[in-house]
Design a protein around this motif. Structure first.
Motif, PDB file in Angstrom:
ATOM      1  N   ALA A 192      -8.794   6.095   7.332  1.00 31.04           N
ATOM      2  CA  ALA A 192      -8.793   5.402   8.626  1.00 31.04           C
ATOM      3  C   ALA A 192      -9.929   4.396   8.747  1.00 31.04           C
ATOM      4  O   ALA A 192     -10.576   4.287   9.792  1.00 31.04           O
ATOM      5  N   LYS A 193     -10.194   3.658   7.685  1.00 30.86           N
ATOM      6  CA  LYS A 193     -11.232   2.625   7.687  1.00 30.86           C
ATOM      7  C   LYS A 193     -10.542   1.277   7.548  1.00 30.86           C
ATOM      8  O   LYS A 193      -9.905   0.984   6.522  1.00 30.86           O
ATOM      9  N   PRO A 194     -10.626   0.421   8.577  1.00 30.15           N
ATOM     10  CA  PRO A 194      -9.896  -0.861   8.527  1.00 30.15           C
ATOM     11  C   PRO A 194     -10.214  -1.698   7.284  1.00 30.15           C
ATOM     12  O   PRO A 194      -9.340  -2.422   6.795  1.00 30.15           O
ATOM     13  N   ALA A 195     -11.452  -1.584   6.762  1.00 29.62           N
ATOM     14  CA  ALA A 195     -11.816  -2.395   5.600  1.00 29.62           C
ATOM     15  C   ALA A 195     -11.018  -2.025   4.362  1.00 29.62           C
ATOM     16  O   ALA A 195     -10.905  -2.835   3.416  1.00 29.62           O
ATOM     17  N   GLN A 196     -10.442  -0.820   4.328  1.00 26.85           N
ATOM     18  CA  GLN A 196      -9.645  -0.402   3.171  1.00 26.85           C
ATOM     19  C   GLN A 196      -8.247  -1.000   3.178  1.00 26.85           C
ATOM     20  O   GLN A 196      -7.546  -0.955   2.160  1.00 26.85           O
ATOM     21  N   TRP A 197      -7.832  -1.531   4.314  1.00 25.42           N
ATOM     22  CA  TRP A 197      -6.445  -1.973   4.478  1.00 25.42           C
ATOM     23  C   TRP A 197      -6.329  -3.484   4.332  1.00 25.42           C
ATOM     24  O   TRP A 197      -7.217  -4.244   4.730  1.00 25.42           O
ATOM     25  N   GLN A 198      -5.189  -3.900   3.818  1.00 24.66           N
ATOM     26  CA  GLN A 198      -4.860  -5.315   3.696  1.00 24.66           C
ATOM     27  C   GLN A 198      -3.569  -5.593   4.464  1.00 24.66           C
ATOM     28  O   GLN A 198      -2.699  -4.735   4.566  1.00 24.66           O
ATOM     29  N   GLY A 199      -3.452  -6.800   4.988  1.00 25.06           N
ATOM     30  CA  GLY A 199      -2.207  -7.235   5.619  1.00 25.06           C
ATOM     31  C   GLY A 199      -1.803  -6.408   6.815  1.00 25.06           C
ATOM     32  O   GLY A 199      -0.602  -6.196   7.049  1.00 25.06           O
ATOM     33  N   LEU A 200      -2.769  -5.916   7.586  1.00 25.21           N
ATOM     34  CA  LEU A 200      -2.434  -5.146   8.785  1.00 25.21           C
ATOM     35  C   LEU A 200      -1.671  -6.013   9.773  1.00 25.21           C
ATOM     36  O   LEU A 200      -2.008  -7.185   9.987  1.00 25.21           O
ATOM     37  N   GLY A 201      -0.652  -5.432  10.392  1.00 23.21           N
ATOM     38  CA  GLY A 201       0.121  -6.164  11.387  1.00 23.21           C
ATOM     39  C   GLY A 201       0.872  -5.231  12.303  1.00 23.21           C
ATOM     40  O   GLY A 201       0.965  -4.026  12.067  1.00 23.21           O
ATOM     41  N   ARG A 202       1.404  -5.806  13.364  1.00 21.76           N
ATOM     42  CA  ARG A 202       2.118  -5.002  14.368  1.00 21.76           C
ATOM     43  C   ARG A 202       3.250  -5.836  14.939  1.00 21.76           C
ATOM     44  O   ARG A 202       3.095  -7.045  15.175  1.00 21.76           O
ATOM     45  N   ALA A 203       4.394  -5.183  15.164  1.00 22.69           N
ATOM     46  CA  ALA A 203       5.526  -5.782  15.867  1.00 22.69           C
ATOM     47  C   ALA A 203       6.040  -4.746  16.854  1.00 22.69           C
ATOM     48  O   ALA A 203       6.716  -3.795  16.460  1.00 22.69           O
TER      49      ALA A 203
END
Length: 449
Positions: A25-36
């Protein structure tokens, strides 16, 4: 509505998944975060050469990940939902792999298209139905004779029988396509050995109750034509006749704010069986949604205690109605209070009314409000009481925690009542709600709301 971190962690299948999900749950570990809308997605580096693609819809809840984990939801899905709960990702156009997942969910929930469908062979269906009815009728005849022999020899003699005696009869009922009756027969040796129900004078009394319920169910099954349609459907369900998807789809939905009060998980016929217990906040109607999974497989996602399903449920045929299936709706945060709590006398009356309509029912969900916990004079176990009476509480490793939560003050309880005692599944006290964990024998409770 976005779930809280506690509610997301409650979706994890076990403690290890909860800890691993928090690590993701660390945003820096994630790529291409998005929401629809309510759907969120992202990619995260794992042990594979390419990042894992994870998509989730916390309002479902539902999730999918390309990692090889067999747990559901996996740690990446939990981590993604925790990231979204801490700060919603920006709105974006879903990439192709997310759009495909969304379309797949929509196609699974949409009614089947009828155009071009292969016509049903009505004659073949009738033949299969008649063949099963004949098998079940034969199974009923054999069970009736077996019960008469058992009573003729006496229940004390039956208690000395090995498990093979009971399992042999249950196996013949399975062959006769009456699995519901088989389950009840397999439960009888447990009653014969223990008779552990509070209030039972002797093991023979508990066994007699189980045998009596079976006999009443056999009598009702022989008189289906004389019963009201919903009563007859309830008898068929107790025998083990399935409800088709088409029949369930034709049932009307009942709309409410359905409070999720507890989960229970048991093993039955080499399957994991999970029951999600609901009570409607407006209607006071109890409901159970049951899911099955083979050994080693994961159960589907379901709302956790501390959440509400704001929408409708479709109830299976039966009188009184209890088992249900999800219709449209969303998951929202729940209030701490238990819904529709009554007095102890009302709990007794509710169970009596249920038995009057279906005397083979073994337990029924009830809520009681404003009861105090303590020991009855001369009794070892705990009881819940108010000015209208007392309910003995079924022995359970979680009862010390329930007693600690009450701290001597009135509490609200939800549980399964069998006419002798209440199996506590949830407790509300001092503006907080707790649930008994589904698969944790330690003397703890889970904070639900």
């Amino acid at each position: 509505m976005t779930l809280s971190a506690d509610q997301i962690l409650a979706l994890a299948p076990d403690a290890a998944s909860r800890r691993a999900g928090q690590d993701q749950a660390k945003p820096a570990q994630w790529q291409g975060l998005g929401r629809a809308g309510t759907v969120i997605w992202g990619e995260i580096k794992g042990s594979a050469a390419t990042p894992y693609r994870t998509v989730a819809d916390p309002s479902g809840p539902a999730a999918k990940c390309t990692c090889p984990s067999r747990k559901f939801p996996c740690k990446h899905a939990i981590g993604l939902m925790l990231v979204a709960a801490a700060g919603a990702p920006p709105e974006a156009e879903p990439p192709d792999w997310v759009a495909a997942w969304i379309r797949g969910r929509e196609s699974r929930t949409a009614p089947p298209a009828k155009a071009g469908a292969k016509p049903l062979d009505a004659r073949a269906q009738d033949r299969r139905r008649q063949a099963r009815d004949a098998k079940v009728a034969g199974a009923l005849d054999e069970l009736d004779l077996w019960l008469r022999d058992l009573m003729r020899r006496g229940l004390a003699a039956a208690r000395a029988e090995p498990y093979a005696y009971w399992d042999g009869m249950a196996g013949r009922l399975v062959d006769g396509q009456a699995p519901g009756l088989a389950r009840r027969v397999r439960a009888l040796p447990g009653l014969a050995a223990a008779g552990a129900r509070p209030g039972a004078a002797a093991p023979e009394a508990a066994l007699a109750l189980g045998v009596g319920r079976l006999a009443l169910l056999v009598r009702a099954a022989r008189r289906l034509d004389a019963l009201a349609p919903e009563q007859a459907a309830g008898v068929r369900a107790a025998i083990g006749f399935p409800v088709s998807a088409e029949e369930l789809a034709a049932r009307p939905g009942m709309s409410d704010e359905w409070a999720v009060l507890a989960h229970t998980v048991a093993e039955q016929d080499r399957l994991m069986v999970r029951t999600v217990w609901f009570v409607g906040r407006r209607t006071g109607q109890p409901a159970q949604v049951i899911d099955f999974a083979a050994a080693g497989a994961t159960l589907p996602l379901a709302p956790s205690p501390g959440q509400d399903h704001a929408g409708s449920l479709a109830f299976h045929p039966g009188d009184p109605p209890l088992r249900a299936a999800f219709r449209e709706g969303t998951v929202v945060a729940s209030a701490a209070a238990l819904p529709a709590g009554g007095t102890v006398a009302q709990a007794h009356d509710t169970f009596s009314g249920v038995l009057a309509r279906a005397p083979w029912i073994e337990t029924w969900p009830v809520c009681v409000a404003g009861v105090r916990l303590g020991h009855l004079a001369g009794e070892v176990g705990l009881a819940a009481g108010d000015a209208t009476g007392c309910l003995p509480l079924r022995a359970d490793p979680h009862l010390p925690a329930v007693l600690a939560v009450s701290a001597g003050h009135p509490v609200d309880l939800f549980g399964l009542y069998d006419g002798f005692g209440l199996q506590v599944l949830a407790v509300a006290a001092a503006g907080r709600r707790f649930a008994v964990p589904a698969q944790d024998p330690r003397p703890i409770l889970l904070r639900a709301a």
